[in-house]
Scaffold this motif. Sequence first.
Motif, PDB file in Angstrom:
ATOM      1  N   LYS A  23      42.795  36.046 103.766  1.00  0.00           N
ATOM      2  CA  LYS A  23      43.689  36.902 102.649  1.00  0.00           C
ATOM      3  C   LYS A  23      42.786  37.662 101.795  1.00  0.00           C
ATOM      4  O   LYS A  23      42.012  37.513 101.439  1.00  0.00           O
ATOM      5  N   GLY A  24      43.561  38.907 101.795  1.00  0.00           N
ATOM      6  CA  GLY A  24      43.099  40.109 100.938  1.00  0.00           C
ATOM      7  C   GLY A  24      42.429  41.284 101.782  1.00  0.00           C
ATOM      8  O   GLY A  24      41.481  41.992 101.342  1.00  0.00           O
ATOM      9  N   ILE A  25      42.810  41.424 102.992  1.00  0.00           N
ATOM     10  CA  ILE A  25      42.587  42.656 103.828  1.00  0.00           C
ATOM     11  C   ILE A  25      43.052  43.716 103.016  1.00  0.00           C
ATOM     12  O   ILE A  25      44.153  43.762 102.564  1.00  0.00           O
ATOM     13  N   LEU A 354      47.949  46.082 114.083  1.00  0.00           N
ATOM     14  CA  LEU A 354      46.543  46.209 114.160  1.00  0.00           C
ATOM     15  C   LEU A 354      45.832  45.279 113.253  1.00  0.00           C
ATOM     16  O   LEU A 354      44.633  45.074 113.458  1.00  0.00           O
ATOM     17  N   ASP A 355      46.374  44.693 111.971  1.00  0.00           N
ATOM     18  CA  ASP A 355      45.975  43.432 111.430  1.00  0.00           C
ATOM     19  C   ASP A 355      45.627  42.506 112.462  1.00  0.00           C
ATOM     20  O   ASP A 355      44.241  41.915 112.272  1.00  0.00           O
ATOM     21  N   VAL A 356      46.452  42.131 113.095  1.00  0.00           N
ATOM     22  CA  VAL A 356      46.140  40.952 114.054  1.00  0.00           C
ATOM     23  C   VAL A 356      45.089  41.460 115.160  1.00  0.00           C
ATOM     24  O   VAL A 356      43.927  40.647 115.534  1.00  0.00           O
ATOM     25  N   PHE A 357      45.455  42.726 115.735  1.00  0.00           N
ATOM     26  CA  PHE A 357      44.302  43.039 116.747  1.00  0.00           C
ATOM     27  C   PHE A 357      42.926  43.228 116.342  1.00  0.00           C
ATOM     28  O   PHE A 357      41.767  42.931 117.023  1.00  0.00           O
ATOM     29  N   TRP A 429      47.538  31.729 112.944  1.00  0.00           N
ATOM     30  CA  TRP A 429      46.471  31.309 112.036  1.00  0.00           C
ATOM     31  C   TRP A 429      46.616  32.515 110.836  1.00  0.00           C
ATOM     32  O   TRP A 429      46.599  32.042 109.525  1.00  0.00           O
ATOM     33  N   MET A 430      46.856  33.645 110.751  1.00  0.00           N
ATOM     34  CA  MET A 430      46.901  34.545 109.927  1.00  0.00           C
ATOM     35  C   MET A 430      48.381  34.289 108.909  1.00  0.00           C
ATOM     36  O   MET A 430      48.335  34.564 107.998  1.00  0.00           O
TER      37      MET A 430
END
Length: 533
Positions: A23-25, A354-357, A429-430
């Motif tokens: 958390k915090g990306i 893009l966050d996941v990748f 997970w995210m």
Amino acid sequence: MTTHDLANALEALSVNEHQHAVKGIKRGIERESLRIQDNGAISPQGHPKGVGSALTNGHITTDFSESLLEFITPVSESSTQTLKQLKDLQKFTLEKMGDELLWPISMPCFIEHQDDIVLAQFGSSNTGQMKTLYREGLKNRYGSMMQAIAGVHFNISFPDTLWQSLHSLQKSNASLQDFISEGYLSLIRNFKRELWLISYMFGASPALCNSFLQGRKTDLPFKKLGKGTLYLEVGTALRLGNLGYTNSAQSSLRVMYNSLDEYVAGLKKAINTPSEIYGDLDDYKSENPKQLNKNILQIENEFYSPIRPKRNAKSGETPTDALLRAGIEYVEIRALDVNPFSEVGIDIEQIHFLDVFLTYCLLKDSAPMDWKDSAPMDWKEQARSTENLDTVVNQGREKGLMLNFNNTQRSLQSWGDEIFTQLTDVAKWMDNAYGVNYYSDTIKRMATWIHNPELTYSGRYVSQLKESGLDNGHFALALASKYKQSHADTDYSEFLKPWLEQQVIESNEAQAAIEQADTQSFTAFLDAYFDGK
């Protein structure tokens, strides 16, 4: 970073102590867009005075030309906030542009001659003149048409909490910052290996106006649509191919990503090595300079890469010196076409993907099984990644397309399915960490694109282009008009207009102060600049 199995990493990060570490990306977006007249022709006007100084306005500036705007959001943990900021910046700028429009696709059109593309001007200061001369060099090295191509840059950094968890779980003896730099380089290597997937999913430049070629011949199997459109039936992202934002002169540069020192050394060699190709062009020491200098790269920014390690630099500091001083702070993804289906050039689902990748690229192994006997990613493997990208750029939506997977042939569908299986685990997970479900929803929906290429951006674009009955330029022009009206019909939300007006005033004052503070001649200024590099 020590190699590790993705499943084991996710399992270790799922315990109570670490489950919220991701958390915090933080993200930031830079969107480029050509200013065009209402007939689709490139704007001949200078940078709109109403948006302030291109030199010092940190949110609204220019890229290569006076007509190529760049909108830059601040860093934020909220992707919805970032998109709202991007929308406000574009709404404000459109209000200052009169009848002009923002071109909604990557590839330019309706440009009769490259001389119609006026180099960006940054004022009379030495810094401003250097920026313009650098662009003069780009024009004379590669031509202005290539520089009129627009894209979207996506910047991302992972929170300290995640780095601390990984540092602890892997029992690393490296300092935390060295560990972070190694981690980002691991991400970059994995991203380059599977960059073809970004082109397949989000490539949105399968068509171009034949004026872009300026008479150049090409072996690409273009089909014609109407009088002025060329398109690849199964292509994805011409912007990323040989007709797009590439530099054949850089093909011999061996910039590697196995260590920070190696990466910096590769770039520094390029900016200090005389070029056999550009040696006849006059540099800044001449009366009528055509480029900054005669080296392979004038400055580091000339290195064209789909992804870059970055560190916010201090005043007067080069990008590589910033990296050497304090390590990698974030990565910049430069492989995104402008999304023609979004009024701001990128949408929320792209960000979620893009966050996941990129998290997946960070957490999975980044070296081959035998890497201890070689580099984690050697030059031959980098060449294979470029080969795969070129294949997908030109043929990505072809059924049964084969790619080079560790020197064996593998279908895009088989490889894509494997990647999405792993992305599904990362997304779950995210979602658990953030208390949401949109990551899994996005991956589930986009996984269907692997076997249904008509769902990709390029597939949708070609389909809509054909259905419209318009050529590429007029199709994009209709989108530009639609998006301008949409911006006009919505209110400001994150950046209120008085604040944006204040940025205009402050940027003009800042440019004037820089110009008044100059004491050196332009030649002496550049002597000092290059002597220090």
